[in-house]
Write a protein that holds these residues in place. Structure first.
Motif, PDB file in Angstrom:
ATOM      1  N   GLY A 109       0.776  -1.230   0.000  1.00  0.00           N
ATOM      2  CA  GLY A 109       0.000   0.000   0.000  1.00  0.00           C
ATOM      3  C   GLY A 109       0.811   1.286   0.000  1.00  0.00           C
ATOM      4  N   ARG A 110       2.140   1.164  -0.010  1.00  0.00           N
ATOM      5  CA  ARG A 110       3.004   2.355  -0.017  1.00  0.00           C
ATOM      6  C   ARG A 110       3.717   2.459  -1.352  1.00  0.00           C
ATOM      7  NH1 ARG A 110       6.864   2.162   4.893  1.00  0.00           N
ATOM      8  NH2 ARG A 110       7.215   4.299   4.204  1.00  0.00           N
ATOM      9  N   PRO A 111       3.718   3.656  -1.958  1.00  0.00           N
ATOM     10  CA  PRO A 111       4.400   3.823  -3.248  1.00  0.00           C
ATOM     11  C   PRO A 111       5.896   3.502  -3.133  1.00  0.00           C
ATOM     12  CG  PRO A 111       3.083   5.761  -2.720  1.00  0.00           C
ATOM     13  CD  PRO A 111       3.100   4.895  -1.501  1.00  0.00           C
ATOM     14  N   ILE A 112       6.389   2.774  -4.110  1.00  0.00           N
ATOM     15  CA  ILE A 112       7.824   2.487  -4.189  1.00  0.00           C
ATOM     16  C   ILE A 112       8.487   3.710  -4.799  1.00  0.00           C
ATOM     17  CG2 ILE A 112       9.580   1.017  -5.237  1.00  0.00           C
ATOM     18  CD1 ILE A 112       7.458  -1.221  -5.282  1.00  0.00           C
ATOM     19  N   LYS A 113       9.594   4.118  -4.205  1.00  0.00           N
ATOM     20  CA  LYS A 113      10.269   5.344  -4.649  1.00  0.00           C
ATOM     21  C   LYS A 113      10.822   5.226  -6.069  1.00  0.00           C
ATOM     22  CE  LYS A 113      13.037   8.877  -2.516  1.00  0.00           C
ATOM     23  NZ  LYS A 113      13.849   9.240  -1.377  1.00  0.00           N
ATOM     24  N   GLY A 114      11.386   4.107  -6.413  1.00  0.00           N
ATOM     25  CA  GLY A 114      12.037   3.965  -7.713  1.00  0.00           C
ATOM     26  C   GLY A 114      11.138   3.372  -8.783  1.00  0.00           C
ATOM     27  N   MET A 115      11.703   3.272  -9.961  1.00  0.00           N
ATOM     28  CA  MET A 115      11.028   2.680 -11.111  1.00  0.00           C
ATOM     29  C   MET A 115      11.206   1.166 -11.046  1.00  0.00           C
ATOM     30  SD  MET A 115       9.380   3.697 -13.825  1.00  0.00           S
ATOM     31  CE  MET A 115       9.939   5.383 -14.098  1.00  0.00           C
ATOM     32  N   THR A 116      10.158   0.436 -11.432  1.00  0.00           N
ATOM     33  CA  THR A 116      10.240  -1.015 -11.498  1.00  0.00           C
ATOM     34  C   THR A 116      10.243  -1.430 -12.966  1.00  0.00           C
ATOM     35  OG1 THR A 116       9.152  -1.309  -9.369  1.00  0.00           O
ATOM     36  CG2 THR A 116       9.136  -3.193 -10.857  1.00  0.00           C
ATOM     37  N   TYR A 117      11.208  -2.278 -13.323  1.00  0.00           N
ATOM     38  CA  TYR A 117      11.346  -2.815 -14.671  1.00  0.00           C
ATOM     39  C   TYR A 117      11.053  -4.302 -14.611  1.00  0.00           C
ATOM     40  CZ  TYR A 117      13.932   1.510 -15.403  1.00  0.00           C
ATOM     41  OH  TYR A 117      14.284   2.819 -15.474  1.00  0.00           O
ATOM     42  N   PHE A 118      10.446  -4.843 -15.671  1.00  0.00           N
ATOM     43  CA  PHE A 118      10.130  -6.261 -15.685  1.00  0.00           C
ATOM     44  C   PHE A 118      10.193  -6.762 -17.118  1.00  0.00           C
ATOM     45  CE2 PHE A 118       6.579  -3.417 -15.227  1.00  0.00           C
ATOM     46  CZ  PHE A 118       5.810  -3.670 -16.346  1.00  0.00           C
ATOM     47  N   ARG A 119      10.705  -7.986 -17.244  1.00  0.00           N
ATOM     48  CA  ARG A 119      10.816  -8.583 -18.572  1.00  0.00           C
ATOM     49  C   ARG A 119       9.433  -8.890 -19.125  1.00  0.00           C
ATOM     50  NH1 ARG A 119      16.178 -11.992 -19.365  1.00  0.00           N
ATOM     51  NH2 ARG A 119      17.324 -11.212 -17.553  1.00  0.00           N
ATOM     52  N   LEU A 120       9.305  -8.718 -20.422  1.00  0.00           N
ATOM     53  CA  LEU A 120       8.069  -9.025 -21.134  1.00  0.00           C
ATOM     54  C   LEU A 120       8.395 -10.061 -22.215  1.00  0.00           C
ATOM     55  CD1 LEU A 120       6.761  -5.386 -21.525  1.00  0.00           C
ATOM     56  CD2 LEU A 120       5.874  -7.117 -19.968  1.00  0.00           C
ATOM     57  N   PRO A 121       8.565 -11.321 -21.829  1.00  0.00           N
ATOM     58  CA  PRO A 121       9.074 -12.311 -22.785  1.00  0.00           C
ATOM     59  C   PRO A 121       8.144 -12.592 -23.956  1.00  0.00           C
ATOM     60  CG  PRO A 121       8.362 -13.365 -20.751  1.00  0.00           C
ATOM     61  CD  PRO A 121       8.303 -11.883 -20.518  1.00  0.00           C
ATOM     62  N   ASN A 122       6.852 -12.390 -23.820  1.00  0.00           N
ATOM     63  CA  ASN A 122       5.923 -12.718 -24.896  1.00  0.00           C
ATOM     64  C   ASN A 122       5.335 -11.482 -25.573  1.00  0.00           C
ATOM     65  OD1 ASN A 122       6.207 -15.497 -24.412  1.00  0.00           O
ATOM     66  ND2 ASN A 122       4.822 -15.309 -22.679  1.00  0.00           N
ATOM     67  N   TRP A 123       5.875 -10.310 -25.271  1.00  0.00           N
ATOM     68  CA  TRP A 123       5.323  -9.069 -25.803  1.00  0.00           C
ATOM     69  C   TRP A 123       5.760  -8.889 -27.245  1.00  0.00           C
ATOM     70  CZ3 TRP A 123       2.392  -5.586 -22.832  1.00  0.00           C
ATOM     71  CH2 TRP A 123       2.033  -4.408 -23.488  1.00  0.00           C
ATOM     72  N   GLN A 124       4.838  -8.547 -28.107  1.00  0.00           N
ATOM     73  CA  GLN A 124       5.134  -8.276 -29.505  1.00  0.00           C
ATOM     74  C   GLN A 124       4.950  -6.788 -29.778  1.00  0.00           C
ATOM     75  OE1 GLN A 124       6.207 -10.616 -31.725  1.00  0.00           O
ATOM     76  NE2 GLN A 124       6.240 -12.004 -29.972  1.00  0.00           N
ATOM     77  N   VAL A 125       5.934  -6.168 -30.405  1.00  0.00           N
ATOM     78  CA  VAL A 125       5.816  -4.764 -30.785  1.00  0.00           C
ATOM     79  C   VAL A 125       4.940  -4.686 -32.020  1.00  0.00           C
ATOM     80  CG1 VAL A 125       7.076  -2.714 -31.508  1.00  0.00           C
ATOM     81  CG2 VAL A 125       8.118  -4.291 -29.872  1.00  0.00           C
ATOM     82  N   SER A 126       3.943  -3.793 -31.969  1.00  0.00           N
ATOM     83  CA  SER A 126       3.045  -3.674 -33.130  1.00  0.00           C
ATOM     84  C   SER A 126       3.468  -2.553 -34.054  1.00  0.00           C
ATOM     85  CB  SER A 126       1.617  -3.449 -32.680  1.00  0.00           C
ATOM     86  OG  SER A 126       1.540  -2.531 -31.637  1.00  0.00           O
TER      87      SER A 126
END
Length: 126
Positions: A109-126
């Motif tokens: 319930g508390r905002p995280i100060k930094g940016m969170t990055y996560f892999r998108l293994p199945n994401w296709q760029v359109s």
């Protein structure tokens, strides 16, 4: 590659480029090997993790770490050093071969100060 999950569009540049370039010059003048060392550590972290939260990597005390030169190069300005570190991490993720998403989130319930990055293994760029 970094994708904005919100818009579904690819991000192909580091934000705040003017500040980033200025800070990079200061860092290279202070310690001409620090940038490469930081990038190497961050790439190793990205190799081993599918989720990375920027503010959790260096911790609160940078003394004796690869990140310490950022603080000294920016004349002990911890806020600017933290922002610069975040931009270096953004650039590292941007230049990686796999696809990553990013966003700001909360934990317990508390905002995280930094940016969170996560892999998108199945994401296709359109």
């Amino acid at each position: 590659m970094i994708l904005s999950v919100e818009s579904g569009k690819e991000i192909n540049y580091v934000p705040h480029r003017t500040e980033y370039a200025k800070w990079l010059k200061k860092l290279q003048k202070f310690d001409n090997t620090a940038y490469d060392q930081i990038r190497k550590v961050l790439n190793n972290i990205a190799d081993l993790n599918e989720v990375i939260t920027s503010s959790w990597i260096p911790g609160h005390d940078w003394h004796g770490t690869v990140y310490q030169p950022l603080y000294y190069a920016l004349e002990n300005d911890d806020i600017s050093a933290a922002k610069f570190y975040g931009l270096i991490l953004f650039e590292v993720i941007l230049q990686r071969p796999e696809t990553w998403g990013f966003g700001r989130y909360a934990k317990d319930g508390r905002p995280i100060k930094g940016m969170t990055y996560f892999r998108l293994p199945n994401w296709q760029v359109s």
